[in-house]
Scaffold this motif. Structure first.
Motif, PDB file in Angstrom:
ATOM      1  N   PRO A 155       0.811  -1.228   0.000  1.00  0.00           N
ATOM      2  CA  PRO A 155       0.000   0.000   0.000  1.00  0.00           C
ATOM      3  C   PRO A 155       0.841   1.273   0.000  1.00  0.00           C
ATOM      4  O   PRO A 155       0.487   2.259  -0.633  1.00  0.00           O
ATOM      5  N   VAL A 156       1.952   1.252   0.741  1.00  0.00           N
ATOM      6  CA  VAL A 156       2.845   2.412   0.759  1.00  0.00           C
ATOM      7  C   VAL A 156       4.211   1.955   0.267  1.00  0.00           C
ATOM      8  O   VAL A 156       4.790   1.026   0.818  1.00  0.00           O
ATOM      9  N   THR A 157       4.686   2.578  -0.791  1.00  0.00           N
ATOM     10  CA  THR A 157       6.005   2.240  -1.323  1.00  0.00           C
ATOM     11  C   THR A 157       7.029   3.180  -0.714  1.00  0.00           C
ATOM     12  O   THR A 157       6.994   4.391  -0.946  1.00  0.00           O
ATOM     13  N   PRO A 158       7.945   2.661   0.077  1.00  0.00           N
ATOM     14  CA  PRO A 158       8.957   3.539   0.690  1.00  0.00           C
ATOM     15  C   PRO A 158      10.049   3.898  -0.303  1.00  0.00           C
ATOM     16  O   PRO A 158      10.088   3.411  -1.423  1.00  0.00           O
ATOM     17  N   LEU A 173      14.921   8.396  17.606  1.00  0.00           N
ATOM     18  CA  LEU A 173      13.964   7.719  16.732  1.00  0.00           C
ATOM     19  C   LEU A 173      13.207   6.656  17.505  1.00  0.00           C
ATOM     20  O   LEU A 173      13.763   5.969  18.390  1.00  0.00           O
ATOM     21  N   VAL A 174      11.927   6.472  17.152  1.00  0.00           N
ATOM     22  CA  VAL A 174      11.100   5.517  17.885  1.00  0.00           C
ATOM     23  C   VAL A 174      10.591   4.390  16.987  1.00  0.00           C
ATOM     24  O   VAL A 174      10.044   3.400  17.491  1.00  0.00           O
ATOM     25  N   GLU A 181      10.044   7.807   9.364  1.00  0.00           N
ATOM     26  CA  GLU A 181       9.248   7.865  10.591  1.00  0.00           C
ATOM     27  C   GLU A 181       8.186   8.954  10.498  1.00  0.00           C
ATOM     28  O   GLU A 181       7.034   8.754  10.907  1.00  0.00           O
ATOM     29  N   ALA A 182       8.541  10.087   9.910  1.00  0.00           N
ATOM     30  CA  ALA A 182       7.585  11.182   9.775  1.00  0.00           C
ATOM     31  C   ALA A 182       6.465  10.826   8.801  1.00  0.00           C
ATOM     32  O   ALA A 182       5.303  11.219   8.999  1.00  0.00           O
ATOM     33  N   ARG A 193      17.180   9.855   6.196  1.00  0.00           N
ATOM     34  CA  ARG A 193      16.226   8.980   5.507  1.00  0.00           C
ATOM     35  C   ARG A 193      15.301   8.278   6.486  1.00  0.00           C
ATOM     36  O   ARG A 193      14.083   8.164   6.259  1.00  0.00           O
ATOM     37  N   LEU A 194      15.852   7.805   7.602  1.00  0.00           N
ATOM     38  CA  LEU A 194      15.010   7.107   8.575  1.00  0.00           C
ATOM     39  C   LEU A 194      14.098   8.082   9.315  1.00  0.00           C
ATOM     40  O   LEU A 194      12.972   7.721   9.699  1.00  0.00           O
ATOM     41  N   SER A 195      14.554   9.302   9.515  1.00  0.00           N
ATOM     42  CA  SER A 195      13.689  10.316  10.133  1.00  0.00           C
ATOM     43  C   SER A 195      12.516  10.640   9.218  1.00  0.00           C
ATOM     44  O   SER A 195      11.363  10.791   9.671  1.00  0.00           O
ATOM     45  N   ARG A 196      12.782  10.711   7.916  1.00  0.00           N
ATOM     46  CA  ARG A 196      11.709  10.963   6.959  1.00  0.00           C
ATOM     47  C   ARG A 196      10.731   9.790   6.944  1.00  0.00           C
ATOM     48  O   ARG A 196       9.501   9.994   6.897  1.00  0.00           O
TER      49      ARG A 196
END
Length: 901
Positions: free
Chosen positions: A564-567, A627-628, A593-594, A588-591
């Motif tokens: 459903p969501v292509t990263p 990051l969580v 997560e956001a 990239r990982l912060s994006r």
């Protein structure tokens, strides 16, 4: 009976050439001309199942249809050149082919033959069967063949074949030459066109046992035709000398050298070509120069060689790399000085040119000779000789200073440039901007699977798909998929390859197939890797080698593009060596997560494996700790643990089996090969590393391994900061460049040097093998890697030297090949690393009788003088203390004196 393509096609496919010819002969000319379009459509429309899977290949029958219906030579040539039909020219029944042409009274048959031979393919694209076909057409059409490289080459190859059709033995070669109608037309081109000599270098191959006489050897056969007057001696000798003067590869020149010997020119003939011989002596390859030196000495002995010509030529000869030739030239000049006392000063100033020769023993020979004659020379000449001696190397400057008195001060060696500091690897090029650019990159990838291009293609495909560019992707990628179906479709020979996985991903991204129709084996491979950390074996067609990581990532992409969501991909490196900046990965990982998406599992693991060694910037560590998301927490844990621990790499020796006669088996033709085992030092929590860090070589050397030859960047970029891992997987393949003469595998070495990580036994062995590679390009790659390592890595060269000494001590590889490479490294500024290597390589080599050890000692002397080294070399004093004047002893004494002075 009217002409019908289906009827003709049936006869062609069944091999009924008589039936095909009868159909065409029974028709009228107008009907044949009208039928030409059907023939053209049938040939061009025939698929692989017609050409290669029919019980009988239809090409000969189709060729008859072409000559029976074509309107012009241009049309006939176009169809006969069809790639699948052309491959069968040798099978075309020429009697029926020419009978059809005669029945049609074609006036363009000669034109057809000329078109088929011009432009003529060269090299292996043409064979003798095709030449015979083309030549028969030209003879029937009454035209001579064009004098081109291809025509001449294959005319010659046909003549050199000792057997005719059905294995019938042909007459001797001199008879075949004498009776050939094109001898006078084409033989001169054999001398005029570069590289054609390679066609005759092995002209005796295939001759019947016991039949290899002068008549069957090309140079001797030509000489026999000269002797009997069929060929003019003056013309052939001039052409031979001209060929040797112009130069070519050694293999191409060999038959002309042999022909020169067969002709055995007289002193008068030599004198007529003296300037040509002088040029050969100065500029020609070693064997050509040796021949020239021999004949010019004969001419000089008769008093017919001008001294000016000799002196001018000698200046170039005295700097040639062939030391034996240089020493002969020095002795020759010494005799000339004795014979021409009035010109002795000029002669000895010419001999002084040898002071600049790279070999110390040549420099020493010239210095000793000049020293003996010094009292007899004028002060002006002595001053010029003293000035020339400033280029002497090793221990010779001090001896020159003593010889010339106070004229030449003792000076240090010529300065060697130091190595510049290592340069950071270049940044990655910008990402793919649109679908047409992506298609261009995919096509380029088919021809050069570089790691950088792979990363741009994977990242671009995902980014464009995520941006909703499905229609643009379909428009750009569908033609690529259609044009290269065999590269992107799973067949027996490429099953599980990265390109097959990419092909599936391209079809999904462009909407060519729905997600649920993707090949099941890709799902299976991804699931097996996720649950077992395994590639290859039951349920997975992917390679367990490092290149399998790329295939797994492409398979993951194909399987997950329909989510459903292509990263976005997070593993795309920031440097062309595969390194990924931690700050970029944090961004990239912060994006992710956001935007509330998670990276794909193996994409994230590859990203972690690309992070640099050493301390991470505090702000990156703090940002990762904040990051969580699951991926963010994993990133933070990876940084906190220090990243991937260095695996354990250990030396492993592969030994070959011997067959009953005592030789080595055909598939393992080397006695031993040094490779390396690999195992993880501890579990790091990643699935990818379970196989990446585990490598157990087979017990015997493999024959010509080439798993990574075409994808060195892909291998290097999996673990850019643990280069020993890639080296352990590829060292056997790099070894084959030295012990089996394979070409190209050492291209990996500079890529590994551009990474980081300790130099273990695998990389040390790979460098040693690279120095001893057969081909110059591989040795150059090893030197490049060595220089890069020397600029930024401490204490690695000793390990390389120990391996080099081990391998060369029993001649598993050739020491002579390494000498030039090590000399280049020394002159490029890596003297300290070269000395470290030599100090480790010499002890196991000194007790042996391996050819090249004196040269290695000579190089060691030059490096030691440059560095002012005083390192003790075990065993050197014993060799230096031996009585006698062998070169080994002399060079050992020279090095010993340098080290203790």
């Amino acid at each position: 009976m009217r002409l019908d393509w289906e009827m003709l096609d049936v006869r062609a496919r069944s091999g009924n050439h008589t039936g095909v010819a009868r159909l065409l002969l029974q028709a009228g000319e107008e009907e044949r001309l009208a039928f030409g379009k059907a023939v053209e459509a049938g040939i061009k429309g025939a698929g692989p199942d017609v050409w290669w899977r029919s019980h009988t290949n239809p090409a000969p029958g189709y060729a008859l249809a072409v000559i029976g219906t074509a309107r012009s030579a241009a049309k006939a040539a176009s169809l006969l050149r069809h790639r699948s039909l052309r491959a069968q020219w040798r099978e075309i029944p020429m009697d029926r082919f020419l009978a059809l042409a005669q029945a049609r009274r074609l006036d363009w048959l000669g034109d057809l033959g000329t078109r088929l031979s011009r432009p003529t393919p060269t090299g292996s694209d043409w064979d003798n069967g095709e030449w015979a076909f083309t030549a028969a057409i030209m003879r029937a059409g009454g035209v001579e063949p064009p004098v081109t490289e291809g025509v001449t080459r294959f005319w010659l190859l046909r003549l050199l074949q000792p057997y005719g059709g059905h294995g019938r033995e042909r007459p001797p070669l001199n008879v075949r030459l004498r009776d050939d109608p094109y001898l006078d037309l084409l033989l001169p081109a054999v001398f005029d066109i570069d590289t054609l000599g390679t066609a005759v270098t092995h002209s005796s191959w295939g001759e019947p046992e016991g039949r290899l006489t002068a008549a069957h050897h090309f140079p001797a056969a030509v000489a026999s035709l000269v002797a009997e007057g069929r060929l003019q001696r003056k013309v052939v000798l001039a052409a031979t000398i001209d060929r040797l003067v112009r130069g070519d590869t050694p293999n191409a020149l060999r038959p002309f050298l042999q022909l020169h010997d067969e002709l055995d020119p007289t002193a008068d003939e030599i004198a007529a070509h003296a300037l040509g011989y002088a040029r050969m002596l100065a500029e020609g390859p070693g064997p050509v120069a040796a021949l020239s030196q021999r004949v010019l000495r004969v001419l000089d002995d008769t008093g017919r060689l001008d001294v000016e010509t000799l002196l001018d030529t000698s200046s170039a000869v005295l700097l040639r790399k062939e030391k034996t030739m240089v020493k002969v030239q020095i002795s020759w000049l010494e005799r000339v000085a004795g014979r021409e006392p009035g010109r002795a000063g000029e002669v000895f100033e010419t001999i002084a040119v040898a002071f600049g020769h790279p070999a110390l023993d040549v420099q020493e020979r010239a210095l000793v000779l000049i020293g003996r004659q010094l009292p007899h020379l004028g002060p002006d000449v002595v001053a010029r000789l003293a000035d020339a001696s400033r280029v002497l190397a090793g221990d010779l400057p001090a001896r020159a200073a003593e010889l010339f008195g106070g004229i030449v001060p003792v000076t240090g060696p010529a300065g060697v440039p130091s190595l510049p500091p290592p340069v950071e690897s270049a940044p990655m090029p910008p990402p793919v901007a649109n679908a047409p650019e992506l298609a261009e990159e995919v096509v380029a990838l088919l021809h050069d699977q570089s790691g950088v291009r792979w990363e741009r293609v994977l990242a671009g495909l995902v980014a464009l798909h995520a941006a909703g560019e499905r229609d643009a992707l379909a428009t750009a990628l569908t033609p690529v998929l259609d044009r290269y179906p065999a590269r992107f479709t799973d067949v027996r020979w490429n099953s599980g390859s990265p390109l097959v996985c990419l092909g599936n991903a391209m079809r999904i991204a462009s909407g060519a197939v729905p997600q649920d129709e993707i090949q099941q084996h890709l799902h299976n491979a991804v699931e097996v890797a996720r649950h077992e950390g395994r590639r290859g074996g039951l349920g997975s067609k992917l390679s367990p080698r490092p290149d399998g990581v790329l295939a797994l990532r492409a398979a993951e992409l194909a399987v997950r593009l329909g989510d459903p969501v292509t990263p976005r991909l997070v593993a795309t490196p920031t440097r062309v060596n595969g390194s990924l900046d931690p700050a970029t990965l944090l961004e990239r990982l912060s994006r992710a997560e956001a935007e509330q998406w998670q990276p794909w599992p193996f994409d994230l693991e590859q990203a972690l494996l690309r992070l640099p060694r050493g301390a991470t910037p505090v702000e990156v560590t703090a940002g990762a700790g904040a990051l969580v998301s699951p991926a963010g927490r994993r990133f933070a844990q990876w940084l906190a643990s220090g990243g991937l621990p260095d695996p354990v790499s250990e030396r492993f020796v592969q030994y070959a089996d011997q067959n009953p006669p005592g030789g080595y088996t055909w598939d393992a033709p080397v006695s031993r090969r040094l490779v390396a085992t690999l195992r993880p030092s501890r579990h790091d929590g990643l699935l990818l590393t379970r196989q990446l860090l585990t490598h157990e070589p087979v017990k015997r050397p493999k024959y010509m391994p080439r798993q990574f030859k075409d994808i060195p960047e892909v291998l290097a970029m999996v673990l850019p900061h643990h280069r020993e891992v890639a080296a352990a997987w590829a060292v056997g393949e790099i070894a084959s460049t030295a012990d089996q003469g394979q070409r190209g595998s050492a291209r990996l070495l500079p890529l590994l040097a551009d990474g980081t990580g300790p130099v273990g036994p695998a990389l040390a062995a790979a460098l040693a093998y690279g120095f001893c590679a057969k081909h110059e390009s591989d040795r150059a790659a090893a030197v490049d890697a060595f220089l890069t390592l020397a600029a930024g890595t401490e204490s690695f060269a000793g390990a390389v030297g120990a391996v080099l000494g081990d391998l060369c001590s029993d001649s598993v590889v050739k020491l002579g090949r390494a000498l030039t490479a090590l000399t280049d490294a020394h002159r490029s500024g890596a003297s300290a690393a070269v000395w470290e290597l030599l100090a480790a390589a010499l002890p196991p080599l000194l007790p042996t009788k391996v050819r090249g050890v004196p040269d290695l000692l000579e190089l060691a002397t030059q490096v030691a003088v440059t560095l002012g080294a005083r390192t003790e070399i075990p065993g050197l004093a014993d060799i230096a203390a031996r009585p006698g004047s062998s070169r080994l002893t002399k060079e050992a004494r020279r090095l010993r004196t340098t080290l203790v002075s």
